[in-house]
Design a protein around this motif. Structure first.
Motif, mmCIF file in Angstrom:
data_model
loop_
_atom_site.group_PDB
_atom_site.id
_atom_site.type_symbol
_atom_site.label_atom_id
_atom_site.label_comp_id
_atom_site.label_asym_id
_atom_site.label_seq_id
_atom_site.Cartn_x
_atom_site.Cartn_y
_atom_site.Cartn_z
ATOM 1 N N VAL A 55 0.858 -1.186 0.000
ATOM 2 C CA VAL A 55 0.000 0.000 0.000
ATOM 3 C C VAL A 55 0.895 1.236 0.000
ATOM 4 O O VAL A 55 1.706 1.425 0.895
ATOM 5 C CB VAL A 55 -0.918 0.024 1.242
ATOM 6 C CG1 VAL A 55 -1.777 1.291 1.249
ATOM 7 C CG2 VAL A 55 -1.801 -1.218 1.279
ATOM 8 N N SER A 57 -0.394 4.583 -1.015
ATOM 9 C CA SER A 57 -1.120 5.805 -0.681
ATOM 10 C C SER A 57 -2.588 5.487 -0.414
ATOM 11 O O SER A 57 -3.113 4.474 -0.879
ATOM 12 C CB SER A 57 -1.005 6.852 -1.794
ATOM 13 O OG SER A 57 -1.655 6.428 -2.970
ATOM 14 N N ILE A 58 -3.218 6.367 0.355
ATOM 15 C CA ILE A 58 -4.621 6.214 0.731
ATOM 16 C C ILE A 58 -5.341 7.529 0.456
ATOM 17 O O ILE A 58 -4.815 8.606 0.718
ATOM 18 C CB ILE A 58 -4.748 5.841 2.228
ATOM 19 C CG1 ILE A 58 -4.237 4.413 2.464
ATOM 20 C CG2 ILE A 58 -6.185 5.969 2.706
ATOM 21 C CD1 ILE A 58 -4.219 4.013 3.924
ATOM 22 N N CYS A 59 -6.541 7.427 -0.102
ATOM 23 C CA CYS A 59 -7.373 8.608 -0.306
ATOM 24 C C CYS A 59 -8.804 8.248 0.114
ATOM 25 O O CYS A 59 -9.068 7.104 0.498
ATOM 26 C CB CYS A 59 -7.320 9.079 -1.755
ATOM 27 S SG CYS A 59 -7.742 7.802 -2.952
ATOM 28 N N ALA A 63 -7.513 2.790 -1.821
ATOM 29 C CA ALA A 63 -6.081 2.669 -1.515
ATOM 30 C C ALA A 63 -5.340 2.203 -2.762
ATOM 31 O O ALA A 63 -5.819 1.331 -3.493
ATOM 32 C CB ALA A 63 -5.857 1.669 -0.376
ATOM 33 N N LEU A 79 -12.704 -3.010 -0.232
ATOM 34 C CA LEU A 79 -11.778 -3.231 0.885
ATOM 35 C C LEU A 79 -12.285 -4.285 1.861
ATOM 36 O O LEU A 79 -11.509 -5.044 2.426
ATOM 37 C CB LEU A 79 -11.527 -1.916 1.637
ATOM 38 C CG LEU A 79 -10.583 -0.933 0.941
ATOM 39 C CD1 LEU A 79 -10.709 0.448 1.561
ATOM 40 C CD2 LEU A 79 -9.142 -1.417 1.021
ATOM 41 N N HIS A 86 -13.755 4.858 5.643
ATOM 42 C CA HIS A 86 -12.481 5.362 5.103
ATOM 43 C C HIS A 86 -11.487 4.200 5.014
ATOM 44 O O HIS A 86 -11.474 3.320 5.889
ATOM 45 C CB HIS A 86 -11.912 6.472 5.996
ATOM 46 C CG HIS A 86 -10.807 7.238 5.362
ATOM 47 N ND1 HIS A 86 -9.480 6.845 5.468
ATOM 48 C CD2 HIS A 86 -10.818 8.362 4.589
ATOM 49 C CE1 HIS A 86 -8.720 7.704 4.803
ATOM 50 N NE2 HIS A 86 -9.508 8.628 4.257
ATOM 51 N N PRO A 87 -10.650 4.162 3.975
ATOM 52 C CA PRO A 87 -9.694 3.057 3.808
ATOM 53 C C PRO A 87 -8.771 2.828 5.001
ATOM 54 O O PRO A 87 -8.310 1.710 5.234
ATOM 55 C CB PRO A 87 -8.882 3.493 2.579
ATOM 56 C CG PRO A 87 -9.818 4.347 1.806
ATOM 57 C CD PRO A 87 -10.606 5.109 2.838
ATOM 58 N N SER A 88 -8.494 3.882 5.773
ATOM 59 C CA SER A 88 -7.599 3.748 6.920
ATOM 60 C C SER A 88 -8.152 2.806 7.994
ATOM 61 O O SER A 88 -7.418 2.374 8.876
ATOM 62 C CB SER A 88 -7.317 5.125 7.539
ATOM 63 O OG SER A 88 -8.524 5.756 7.932
ATOM 64 N N LYS A 92 -3.106 0.552 5.967
ATOM 65 C CA LYS A 92 -2.310 1.766 6.148
ATOM 66 C C LYS A 92 -1.116 1.721 5.198
ATOM 67 O O LYS A 92 -0.727 0.641 4.714
ATOM 68 C CB LYS A 92 -1.834 1.913 7.592
ATOM 69 C CG LYS A 92 -0.911 0.820 8.100
ATOM 70 C CD LYS A 92 -0.530 1.083 9.537
ATOM 71 C CE LYS A 92 0.464 0.045 10.057
ATOM 72 N NZ LYS A 92 -0.082 -1.312 10.107
ATOM 73 N N VAL A 93 -0.550 2.883 4.909
ATOM 74 C CA VAL A 93 0.592 2.969 3.994
ATOM 75 C C VAL A 93 1.738 2.115 4.529
ATOM 76 O O VAL A 93 2.080 2.170 5.711
ATOM 77 C CB VAL A 93 1.051 4.435 3.830
ATOM 78 C CG1 VAL A 93 2.325 4.502 3.002
ATOM 79 C CG2 VAL A 93 -0.044 5.259 3.162
#
Length: 203
Positions: A55, A57-59, A63, A79, A86-88, A92-93
């Motif tokens: 991973v 980047s996340i927006c 992701a 996901l 939210h993808p987080s 995570k990156v």
């Protein structure tokens, strides 16, 4: 000194045959190497493949995962089988993830990926595990004007408690009865696995 022992992608920028020497560049080699890697990966990738990537980047809408020269997008809806804001909440990156290749658009050079397709769809077991009339424990996850959503079945399936099923008394908004995070005992009143819906009642 920091790169001693590292493997690098390099580009020959000068060749001195008299001294039998080469002058190499790393910075100018990277974009070209990534372009070649992306074209190679796009040519060989097939829908249904399973790959490992990182991973990067996340927006808000998903992701991006580096598959080794080419980036693919895991859309927010791919996901997890459960509702994700939210993808987080899922990745995570820097995470190394195994992904399912959903689609490959070679003309637009885009790769669609999925995390949830590598897991069993919890809705396939709903009809086996639940019956109309059954009591279940649910966590209130979201309030809307017409009712409240509650997560059941190991936090993978959400059902709707319609506003009319929240209380015996008439209420203007679900917040009058429940709040996000509340854990309540609920009764299953409807099951529709094909439409991925479960109706729940608090009253």
């Amino acid at each position: 000194a920091e790169v001693v022992g590292d493997q690098m992608q390099l580009k020959v920028i000068e060749l001195d045959r008299c001294r039998i020497g080469l002058i190499l560049a790393a910075q100018t080699a990277m974009p070209e190497w990534r372009k070649q890697s992306k074209e190679r990966l796009l040519a060989e990738l097939q829908e249904g493949d399973v790959r490992t990537g990182e991973v990067i980047s996340i927006c808000d809408f998903g992701a991006f995962v580096d598959l080794g020269g080419a980036d693919g997008l895991i859309h927010l809806s791919e996901l997890s089988w459960r509702r994700v804001a939210h993808p987080s909440e899922v990745v995570k990156v820097g995470d190394e993830v195994e992904v399912y290749v959903l689609n490959v658009d070679r003309e637009r050079k885009r790769i669609g990926l999925s995390l949830k397709r590598l897991e069993a769809d919890p809705w396939s077991l709903v009809a086996e595990r639940y019956n109309v009339g059954q009591l279940v424990e649910g966590t209130i996850t979201k309030l809307v004007k017409f009712g409240a959503f509650a997560r059941i079945f190991d936090e993978d399936v959400e059902g709707l408690i319609h506003v009319s099923e929240l209380s015996e008394e008439r209420i203007g908004h679900p917040r009058e009865v429940v709040a996000e995070g509340d854990i309540r005992t609920l009764r299953v009143i409807r099951i529709d696995p094909d439409k991925r819906r479960i109706g729940l009642s608090l009253k």
